[in-house]
Design a protein around this motif. Structure first.
Motif, PDB file in Angstrom:
ATOM      1  N   HIS A 221       0.589  -0.986  -0.083  1.00 53.07           N
ATOM      2  CA  HIS A 221      -0.117  -0.162   0.065  1.00 53.07           C
ATOM      3  C   HIS A 221       0.913   1.488  -0.121  1.00 53.07           C
ATOM      4  O   HIS A 221       0.749   2.144  -0.880  1.00 53.07           O
ATOM      5  N   LEU A 222       1.801   1.285   0.807  1.00 51.27           N
ATOM      6  CA  LEU A 222       2.804   2.212   0.750  1.00 51.27           C
ATOM      7  C   LEU A 222       3.474   2.517  -0.594  1.00 51.27           C
ATOM      8  O   LEU A 222       3.689   3.880  -1.077  1.00 51.27           O
ATOM      9  N   ARG A 223       3.837   1.197  -0.978  1.00 54.13           N
ATOM     10  CA  ARG A 223       4.463   1.791  -2.062  1.00 54.13           C
ATOM     11  C   ARG A 223       3.599   2.516  -3.194  1.00 54.13           C
ATOM     12  O   ARG A 223       4.004   3.431  -4.174  1.00 54.13           O
TER      13      ARG A 223
ATOM     14  N   GLY B 179      12.125  12.594  -7.819  1.00 56.00           N
ATOM     15  CA  GLY B 179      10.651  11.771  -8.288  1.00 56.00           C
ATOM     16  C   GLY B 179      11.119  10.843  -9.020  1.00 56.00           C
ATOM     17  O   GLY B 179      10.589   9.333  -9.330  1.00 56.00           O
ATOM     18  N   ILE B 180      12.065  11.059 -10.578  1.00 57.35           N
ATOM     19  CA  ILE B 180      12.355   9.705 -11.260  1.00 57.35           C
ATOM     20  C   ILE B 180      13.206   8.578 -10.378  1.00 57.35           C
ATOM     21  O   ILE B 180      12.867   7.306 -10.845  1.00 57.35           O
ATOM     22  N   ARG B 181      13.848   8.841  -9.809  1.00 56.78           N
ATOM     23  CA  ARG B 181      14.840   7.622  -8.900  1.00 56.78           C
ATOM     24  C   ARG B 181      13.805   7.078  -7.809  1.00 56.78           C
ATOM     25  O   ARG B 181      14.072   5.810  -8.006  1.00 56.78           O
ATOM     26  N   GLN B 182      12.842   8.014  -7.413  1.00 58.46           N
ATOM     27  CA  GLN B 182      12.050   7.171  -6.704  1.00 58.46           C
ATOM     28  C   GLN B 182      11.023   6.001  -7.646  1.00 58.46           C
ATOM     29  O   GLN B 182      10.525   5.146  -6.804  1.00 58.46           O
ATOM     30  N   TYR B 183      10.747   7.369  -8.787  1.00 58.39           N
ATOM     31  CA  TYR B 183      10.056   5.636  -9.306  1.00 58.39           C
ATOM     32  C   TYR B 183      10.680   4.179 -10.024  1.00 58.39           C
ATOM     33  O   TYR B 183      10.111   3.130  -9.655  1.00 58.39           O
ATOM     34  N   TYR B 184      11.668   4.954 -10.368  1.00 58.48           N
ATOM     35  CA  TYR B 184      12.481   3.678 -10.513  1.00 58.48           C
ATOM     36  C   TYR B 184      12.845   2.697  -9.522  1.00 58.48           C
ATOM     37  O   TYR B 184      12.917   0.854  -9.355  1.00 58.48           O
ATOM     38  N   SER B 185      13.168   3.149  -7.753  1.00 57.72           N
ATOM     39  CA  SER B 185      13.297   1.826  -7.241  1.00 57.72           C
ATOM     40  C   SER B 185      11.864   1.440  -6.938  1.00 57.72           C
ATOM     41  O   SER B 185      11.765  -0.062  -6.885  1.00 57.72           O
ATOM     42  N   ILE B 186      11.082   1.997  -6.928  1.00 53.02           N
ATOM     43  CA  ILE B 186       9.227   1.536  -6.449  1.00 53.02           C
ATOM     44  C   ILE B 186       8.586   0.130  -7.784  1.00 53.02           C
ATOM     45  O   ILE B 186       8.754  -0.685  -7.450  1.00 53.02           O
ATOM     46  N   SER B 187       9.622   0.423  -8.904  1.00 57.39           N
ATOM     47  CA  SER B 187       8.872  -0.059  -9.884  1.00 57.39           C
ATOM     48  C   SER B 187      10.035  -1.955  -9.531  1.00 57.39           C
ATOM     49  O   SER B 187       9.635  -2.737  -9.658  1.00 57.39           O
ATOM     50  N   ALA B 188      10.974  -1.127  -8.542  1.00 57.38           N
ATOM     51  CA  ALA B 188      11.758  -2.624  -8.865  1.00 57.38           C
ATOM     52  C   ALA B 188      11.434  -3.572  -7.046  1.00 57.38           C
ATOM     53  O   ALA B 188      11.311  -4.639  -7.316  1.00 57.38           O
TER      54      ALA B 188
END
Length: 129
Positions: free
Chosen positions: A28-30, A92-101
């Motif tokens: 949910h946090l993701r 935001g871009i770094r967080q997006y890639y991290s969350i995608s992983a």
């Protein structure tokens, strides 16, 4: 099975349920963090574009000449907006890639968990819920 085995399986099941609930909360946090990172990816370039437009507009220099102190403060604020927006965009871009992983790892976890549950159930002749 004896009563002692039943007594031991209840706490173990409780711990596994807690772990599953914890992982669901992380999921949910993701999703929330994904929304934040997408908003940063969308809103930061808009803020940068608007600030750049104002800085490059011919009337802006007229305001700088007419209003000395106000023009200086406005220039500093627009520069700050650009810098903060750039940091926000990169974050935001770094967080997006991290969350995608995370999504990939969670899918692997779910698959492995189901395989282990099936293996244990078949090994001990248990019904799966």
């Amino acid at each position: 099975m004896s009563n002692d085995d039943d007594d031991l399986s209840e706490p173990r099941k409780g711990i596994l349920d807690l772990l599953d609930d914890f992982i669901e909360q992380i999921q949910h946090l993701r999703k929330v963090l994904l929304g934040v990172s997408i908003s940063a990816i969308i809103l930061a370039p808009l803020a940068i574009a608007l600030s750049a437009y104002l800085l490059l507009h011919p009337s802006f220099f007229a305001v700088l000449e007419i209003e000395n102190e106000f023009g200086l403060v406005l220039s500093v604020l627009l520069g700050a907006v650009i810098i903060i927006s750039l940091v926000w965009l990169v974050t935001g871009i770094r967080q997006y890639y991290s969350i995608s992983a995370w999504k990939k790892h969670y899918a692997e976890y779910q698959k492995e968990k189901e395989e282990i549950d099936k293996k244990i159930a078949s090994q001990f002749g248990l019904d799966q819920d």
